[in-house]
Write a protein that holds these residues in place. Structure first.
Motif, short mmCIF file in Angstrom:
data_model
loop_
_atom_site.label_atom_id
_atom_site.label_comp_id
_atom_site.label_asym_id
_atom_site.label_seq_id
_atom_site.Cartn_x
_atom_site.Cartn_y
_atom_site.Cartn_z
N ARG A 70 5.86 3.44 14.80
CA ARG A 70 5.42 2.04 14.85
C ARG A 70 4.38 1.74 13.79
O ARG A 70 4.41 0.71 13.12
CB ARG A 70 4.80 1.75 16.23
CG ARG A 70 5.71 1.07 17.19
CD ARG A 70 5.00 0.48 18.41
NE ARG A 70 3.79 1.15 18.82
CZ ARG A 70 3.74 2.15 19.69
NH1 ARG A 70 4.84 2.66 20.19
NH2 ARG A 70 2.58 2.67 20.03
N PHE A 71 3.44 2.67 13.63
CA PHE A 71 2.30 2.42 12.74
C PHE A 71 2.65 2.64 11.27
O PHE A 71 2.33 1.82 10.41
CB PHE A 71 1.14 3.35 13.13
CG PHE A 71 0.02 3.37 12.14
CD1 PHE A 71 -0.89 2.33 12.08
CD2 PHE A 71 -0.12 4.42 11.25
CE1 PHE A 71 -1.91 2.34 11.15
CE2 PHE A 71 -1.14 4.44 10.32
CZ PHE A 71 -2.05 3.40 10.27
N ALA A 72 3.31 3.78 10.98
CA ALA A 72 3.53 4.18 9.58
C ALA A 72 4.96 3.91 9.10
O ALA A 72 5.26 4.13 7.93
CB ALA A 72 3.21 5.66 9.40
N GLY A 73 5.83 3.49 10.01
CA GLY A 73 7.21 3.23 9.61
C GLY A 73 8.08 4.47 9.61
O GLY A 73 9.25 4.42 9.28
N ARG A 74 7.51 5.61 9.98
CA ARG A 74 8.28 6.86 10.09
C ARG A 74 7.62 7.75 11.13
O ARG A 74 6.39 7.73 11.30
CB ARG A 74 8.37 7.58 8.76
CG ARG A 74 7.05 7.90 8.11
CD ARG A 74 7.25 8.62 6.78
NE ARG A 74 6.04 8.77 6.03
CZ ARG A 74 5.12 9.71 6.22
NH1 ARG A 74 5.31 10.60 7.17
NH2 ARG A 74 4.06 9.78 5.47
N ALA A 75 8.45 8.54 11.82
CA ALA A 75 7.94 9.33 12.93
C ALA A 75 7.33 10.64 12.50
O ALA A 75 6.54 11.23 13.24
CB ALA A 75 9.07 9.59 13.93
N TRP A 76 7.69 11.13 11.33
CA TRP A 76 7.21 12.46 10.92
C TRP A 76 5.95 12.35 10.08
O TRP A 76 5.60 11.28 9.57
CB TRP A 76 8.30 13.22 10.18
CG TRP A 76 8.64 12.74 8.80
CD1 TRP A 76 8.14 13.20 7.62
CD2 TRP A 76 9.56 11.70 8.44
NE1 TRP A 76 8.69 12.53 6.56
CE2 TRP A 76 9.57 11.61 7.04
CE3 TRP A 76 10.38 10.85 9.18
CZ2 TRP A 76 10.36 10.68 6.35
CZ3 TRP A 76 11.17 9.92 8.50
CH2 TRP A 76 11.15 9.86 7.11
N VAL A 77 5.27 13.48 9.91
CA VAL A 77 4.00 13.51 9.18
C VAL A 77 4.14 14.42 7.97
O VAL A 77 4.94 15.34 7.93
CB VAL A 77 2.85 14.00 10.07
CG1 VAL A 77 2.58 13.01 11.19
CG2 VAL A 77 3.13 15.38 10.64
N GLY A 78 3.33 14.14 6.95
CA GLY A 78 3.18 15.06 5.83
C GLY A 78 4.24 15.02 4.76
O GLY A 78 4.33 15.93 3.94
N GLY A 79 5.05 13.97 4.71
CA GLY A 79 6.06 13.92 3.65
C GLY A 79 7.09 15.03 3.85
O GLY A 79 7.52 15.33 4.96
#
Length: 467
Positions: A392-401
């Protein structure tokens, strides 16, 4: 000449400042109410909490952030940490090892805990890290056509490093199970992959984090982004929804506004575009997570007491490894506690199932966190974030590229002739310094395309030098 920057993350803001400094009209669009994205700081109940990144580095002389500060004439409000400062404490099954600032202090701590057999590994790590730091501001990867001469000029410096491009970190390490567990825990933070999957060259640089000019931001990591945003025209609550193309070039972005302008839409035209957001949704395509990507479960809170250093602590006694970041606020302490979590675990759940899973992970996170800092449950409030929160916040569920398994998985920086990608989704990947360097590279490419850079790729005004 107008440049439109979509996303006020670190990469987007660095590119925006560089383009503005070169004389272009610049506009930044940001979907949220503050800059920085996952390197930003938000406010809750009067307290500043870091949205994602918590550990700052790269501020040493000749380090990436120092070079960028000089090139863009910006002052970052951070406090460098002195040699010997206990930066990070890792809890392992057989005890605790501290990672202090300074290589000599680190080697001593490593020898005392793991034994002298780890010292050749740290000598290799230092040699590779120093070589990569010299290359980092100049290394174009994957190269755009006009960058090929630049890359070829670096071949003599790159050749000695090539073996570690194909070896994994585990192949360079002593096969002590306790040391390998330590490496796994540290690399999961920095590369989103364990030692058996992280390529050795990146591991060497990632492990150098305490020695690249570590610093504290008294009011949160977001102060770096706020310093970069100062003096830039940034429209907040402006969500870019579609990149408009004509004859293979971008000419505008469709924008939907929130806040006081909620319901308004606008087509914003420009001559060139910098994207600090994923490209696929802007083209009407689904955003696909890398198959090996991780999600994050995060707990934010404020403690009613001032916690002592180390301000970064990791529980590697059991999985999932828990990483605790502390930031004193007067007589209180803001904290973020994060755990890696499989993305698939959070998919396809009903509201009730999601609530139960969130509560279970929240209880597990606090149990692991209490082992790092007793009293964590005394927090004045607790906020819980899951991969759904990040979606919701970043537009993607995963972190760190992209997990740093090899450098060949990164996409091109220039998907269209006048569109440039920045941020952790392009090389060199995650971290504030890496995102900042991606912004500088995008600005250099854009200015070269416009004829506003020197023959050696040094844009006017000055940038960190290109070969």
């Amino acid at each position: 000449m107008r440049a439109l920057v979509v996303g006020a993350g670190i990469g987007g803001l660095v590119a925006a400042r560089a383009l503005q400094k070169a004389g272009l009209e610049v506009l930044v669009l940001e979907a949220h109410t503050y800059p920085g994205g996952l390197a930003g700081t938000f406010t809750h109940r009067g307290h500043r909490l870091d949205a994602g990144a918590t550990l700052l580095s790269g501020f040493a002389p000749e380090g990436p952030m120092a070079l960028i500060a000089e090139a863009l004439e910006v002052r970052f409000p951070v406090e460098p940490l002195p040699e010997g400062f206990p930066l990070l404490e890792v809890h392992l099954p057989r005890g605790r090892v501290v990672r202090p600032v300074g290589r000599e202090a680190e080697r001593e701590a490593q020898r005392d805990f793991f034994g002298p057999e780890v010292l050749p590994f740290w000598r290799w790590q230092e040699e590779r890290a120093k070589a990569l730091l010299r290359l980092a501001p100049r290394l174009p990867w994957p190269p755009e056509r006009e960058e090929l001469p630049r890359l070829l000029a670096l071949v003599p410096e790159l050749l000695p490093l090539l073996p570690d491009l194909f070896l994994k970190a585990v192949h360079r390490a002593p096969q002590d199970p306790h040391f390998l567990r330590f490496l796994d825990a540290q690399l999961l933070i920095a590369s989103q992959a364990e030692a058996g999957r992280t390529y050795a060259l990146y591991a060497a640089l990632a492990l150098d984090l305490p020695h690249m000019g570590s610093a504290l931001a008294p009011e949160g990591v977001g102060r770096v982004a706020e310093a970069l945003a100062e003096g830039l025209p940034v429209r907040y609550k402006a969500r870019a929804e579609r990149l408009l193309l004509r004859e293979g070039r971008a000419f505008a972005v469709e924008v939907a506004y929130g806040g006081r302008r909620r319901g308004e839409r606008e087509v914003v035209e420009a001559d060139l575009f910098v994207l600090d957001v994923p490209l696929a949704p802007l083209l009407g395509l689904p955003l696909k997570a890398p198959k090996d990507a991780w999600g994050a479960f995060v707990v934010h809170g404020v403690l009613p007491f001032r916690a002592p250093p180390p301000y970064f602590r990791q529980n590697a006694r059991e999985k999932p490894f828990a990483f605790l970041s502390l930031r004193p606020e007067g007589e209180k302490t803001a904290f973020a506690l994060s755990l890696h979590t499989p993305l698939a675990l959070w998919e396809g759940l009903s509201r009730e199932e999601y609530g139960r899973l969130k509560a279970r992970w929240g209880e597990m996170a606090l149990r692991l966190g209490e082992a790092l800092l007793p009293g964590l449950r005394e927090a004045e409030f607790l906020l819980f974030g899951t991969p759904r929160t990040y979606a919701r916040f970043a537009g993607r569920a995963w972190v760190g590229g992209y997990p740093q398994t090899h450098p060949f998985r990164f996409p091109r920086v220039r998907p269209f002739p006048n569109v440039f990608r920045v941020g952790e989704g392009v090389f060199p990947g995650q971290s504030v310094p890496a995102a900042a360097l991606s912004g500088l590279r995008a600005a250099r490419l854009a200015l070269e395309a416009l004829g506003l850079a020197g023959s050696e790729g040094e844009a006017r005004p000055s940038f960190p030098p290109s070969p």
